[in-house]
Enzyme design. Structure first.
Site, PDB file in Angstrom:
ATOM      1  N   CYS A  98      -7.964  20.614  19.839  1.00  0.00           N
ATOM      2  CA  CYS A  98      -8.038  21.335  20.866  1.00  0.00           C
ATOM      3  C   CYS A  98      -6.854  19.938  21.337  1.00  0.00           C
ATOM      4  O   CYS A  98      -7.923  19.331  22.695  1.00  0.00           O
ATOM      5  CB  CYS A  98      -9.036  21.852  21.433  1.00  0.00           C
ATOM      6  N   GLU A  99      -5.885  19.424  21.124  1.00  0.00           N
ATOM      7  CA  GLU A  99      -5.758  18.309  21.894  1.00  0.00           C
ATOM      8  C   GLU A  99      -4.205  18.524  21.384  1.00  0.00           C
ATOM      9  O   GLU A  99      -3.679  18.806  19.999  1.00  0.00           O
ATOM     10  CB  GLU A  99      -6.096  16.963  21.119  1.00  0.00           C
TER      11      GLU A  99
ATOM     12  N   GLY B 132       0.755  -1.602   0.312  1.00  0.00           N
ATOM     13  CA  GLY B 132      -0.210   0.318  -0.172  1.00  0.00           C
ATOM     14  C   GLY B 132       1.057   0.962   0.470  1.00  0.00           C
ATOM     15  O   GLY B 132       1.659   1.935  -1.008  1.00  0.00           O
TER      16      GLY B 132
HETATM   17  N1  LLP Z   1      -2.626  -5.928   4.155  1.00  0.00           N
HETATM   18  C1  LLP Z   1      -2.694  -6.315   5.114  1.00  0.00           C
HETATM   19  C2  LLP Z   1      -2.885  -8.157   5.535  1.00  0.00           C
HETATM   20  C3  LLP Z   1      -3.006  -4.984   6.030  1.00  0.00           C
HETATM   21  O1  LLP Z   1      -3.113  -5.114   6.995  1.00  0.00           O
HETATM   22  C4  LLP Z   1      -1.732  -4.403   5.480  1.00  0.00           C
HETATM   23  C5  LLP Z   1      -1.965  -2.795   6.256  1.00  0.00           C
HETATM   24  C6  LLP Z   1      -1.193  -3.883   4.160  1.00  0.00           C
HETATM   25  C7  LLP Z   1      -1.430  -5.036   3.042  1.00  0.00           C
HETATM   26  C8  LLP Z   1      -0.464  -2.794   3.253  1.00  0.00           C
HETATM   27  O2  LLP Z   1       0.884  -2.240   4.077  1.00  0.00           O
HETATM   28  P1  LLP Z   1       1.597  -1.704   3.885  1.00  0.00           P
HETATM   29  O3  LLP Z   1       2.269  -1.740   2.153  1.00  0.00           O
HETATM   30  O4  LLP Z   1       0.850  -0.111   3.601  1.00  0.00           O
HETATM   31  O5  LLP Z   1       2.393  -1.115   5.240  1.00  0.00           O
HETATM   32  N2  LLP Z   1      -2.490   3.268   9.361  1.00  0.00           N
HETATM   33  C9  LLP Z   1      -0.808   3.106   9.385  1.00  0.00           C
HETATM   34  C10 LLP Z   1      -0.535   2.032   8.481  1.00  0.00           C
HETATM   35  C11 LLP Z   1      -1.314   0.613   8.898  1.00  0.00           C
HETATM   36  C12 LLP Z   1      -1.175  -0.827   7.951  1.00  0.00           C
HETATM   37  C13 LLP Z   1      -1.964  -1.517   7.995  1.00  0.00           C
HETATM   38  N3  LLP Z   1      -1.792  -3.228   7.399  1.00  0.00           N
HETATM   39  C14 LLP Z   1       0.130   4.039   9.526  1.00  0.00           C
HETATM   40  O6  LLP Z   1       0.336   5.295   8.961  1.00  0.00           O
HETATM   41  O7  LLP Z   1       1.833   4.268   8.854  1.00  0.00           O
END
Ligand code: LLP
Length: 418
Positions: A348-349, A280
């Site tokens: 406001c945090e 992602g």
């Molecule tokens: N596959 C699964 C099962 C996942 O849970 C995730 C991300 C991905 C793929 C994609 O991961 P990536 O390639 O993007 O690392 N909100 C957090 C990141 C949460 C990721 C959750 N799962 C941030 O802003 O860093």
């Protein structure tokens, strides 16, 4: 003079530009805060992963959770990406963006009965099952509809991804997947179960992983289990290594797609099975920036300087939630010495802070700043906290820009209320 400040933005005499388009000209039309993305950077990041795995059979299932705006999904689909959806909502958004559901893997630790029923009835590509109980529910739903659901069990290998604890998912203390040592038995006990077709194994140990070693260990573990299952007579079709590849938010170099592929492909070769990847962040992270105005500046008696923006944790939650670092650059940097600034949001945090003591050129009210590398987990995690309206999103492609999501209005928000 033109100085690249990121994969997508360049500092020029006319201010910051995104692939030749002036950020100020976008802001004049759509206002702030606004997310601006480079289509070129998204395509290049996708291709970098695709090329790195060129020597091995693979499929890239872009993780929608990082950014699922339709305009971005359509762009990725057009260059061959498949999809990873983490909820019923994401499954349906993938469909509306034009993905065939057999190109979609459905992941997620808490899939509801209705979400599973929808996915199974629509012929979803694979369901990455998170527990024995979920496998049984999938079997029940599929059998009742006279279908066979294609499933891959998510294994929890107890591997430390080395990233922030909130986004490390592969340790036994985490709620994800089934313990490695139980996975084989879970498959064997359900061999031949009506409604289930075991097509693969899945692992995802975390996000923003910056060294290849934990990813290689996860791959090795999955391959070893796949070989055991093959000996036991299971004919698996693929291994799914999840996502997790990090990006360089700071100037420090980190492992990229090439190092990732070099680390995991030799492991995968022992199985001969095609690999699915669910990146992602590595695809969209560098492509986007959040553009905001400075609405106030002040200096406390101890000398501490604050710049208050019209965007905060409601628009970009990552710094407040994970203490994460985003580079900040003024769109039109002022002449003068750099000084430490506390760049904060209007919420406001006291956690609504983008940067503490960050060395920046002088800032004044009405200045525009860009928070870089905000393409992943930026707009998707935005909220209406403090009744902020979701910011618009703009996609720059070949010198043109389009609004791929308009700014939310207060009427949009209040339409849900009585
Ligand atoms: N596959 C699964 C099962 C996942 O849970 C995730 C991300 C991905 C793929 C994609 O991961 P990536 O390639 O993007 O690392 N909100 C957090 C990141 C949460 C990721 C959750 N799962 C941030 O802003 O860093």
């Amino acid at each position: 003079m033109q100085v690249p400040v990121s994969q997508s933005f360049t500092s020029t005499d006319e201010g910051l530009t995104c692939d030749g388009v002036s950020v100020t000209s976008i802001v004049e039309r759509v206002g702030t805060p606004v997310y601006v993305y480079s289509a070129r950077a998204i395509r290049e990041a996708y291709r970098a992963i695709d090329d790195a795995f060129a020597s091995y059979p693979h499929a890239i299932h872009y993780a929608l959770k990082a950014n699922s705006t339709l305009g971005i999904l359509r762009l990725l689909r057009a260059i061959g990406s498949r999809a990873d959806a983490n909820s019923g909502g994401e499954v349906q958004v993938a469909e509306r963006a034009g993905f065939q559901l057999d190109e979609v893997v459905f992941t997620g630790v808490g899939k509801t009965w209705d979400e599973l029923a929808y996915a199974i009835a629509s012929g979803i590509g694979v369901i990455n099952a998170e527990s024995a109980g979920e496998l049984d529910r999938i079997a029940q739903i599929a059998h009742a509809r006279g279908r066979e659901a294609r499933v891959a069990l998510r294994v929890n290998p107890d591997i430390d991804a080395g990233s922030h604890p909130n986004i490390s998912t592969g340790l036994k203390v985490n709620q994800f997947g089934v313990p490695l040592q139980e996975a084989g038995a879970i498959y064997r006990e359900r061999r031949g179960r009506a409604g289930l077709q075991f097509v693969g194994l899945h692992v995802h140990i975390g996000s923003q992983i910056t060294t290849p070693a934990p990813l290689a260990r996860a791959a090795r573990t999955l391959v070893t289990l796949a070989l055991e299952l093959r000996d036991a007579g299971f004919q698996l079709e693929h291994l799914d290594l999840g996502g997790g590849l990090g990006i360089a938010y700071e100037d420090r170099p980190i492992a990229g797609p090439v190092e990732y592929a070099e680390a995991v492909v030799p492991e995968l070769r022992r199985s001969g099975l095609p690999v699915l990847l669910e990146p992602g962040r590595a695809i969209v992270g560098h492509a986007g920036a959040l553009i905001a105005h400075v609405v106030d500046t002040k200096r406390h008696p101890d000398g501490r300087q604050f710049a208050v923006l019209d965007a905060g944790m409601a628009e970009l939650m990552r710094p407040a939630l994970y203490g994460s670092y985003h580079r900040i650059v003024p769109v039109h940097p002022r002449a003068g010495a750099e000084a430490p600034w506390n760049v904060v949001g209007p919420i406001c945090e006291s956690s609504d802070v983008f940067a503490r003591d960050r060395l920046l050129p002088p800032l004044e009210v009405h200045d525009l700043v860009a928070l870089l590398d905000a393409g992943a987990y930026g707009s998707v995690m935005a909220s209406n906290y403090n009744r902020h309206l979701l910011p618009p999103e703009v996609l720059v492609d070949q010198g043109q820009w389009t609004t791929i999501r308009r700014r939310q209005t207060l009427d949009d928000v209040l339409a849900l209320e009585s």
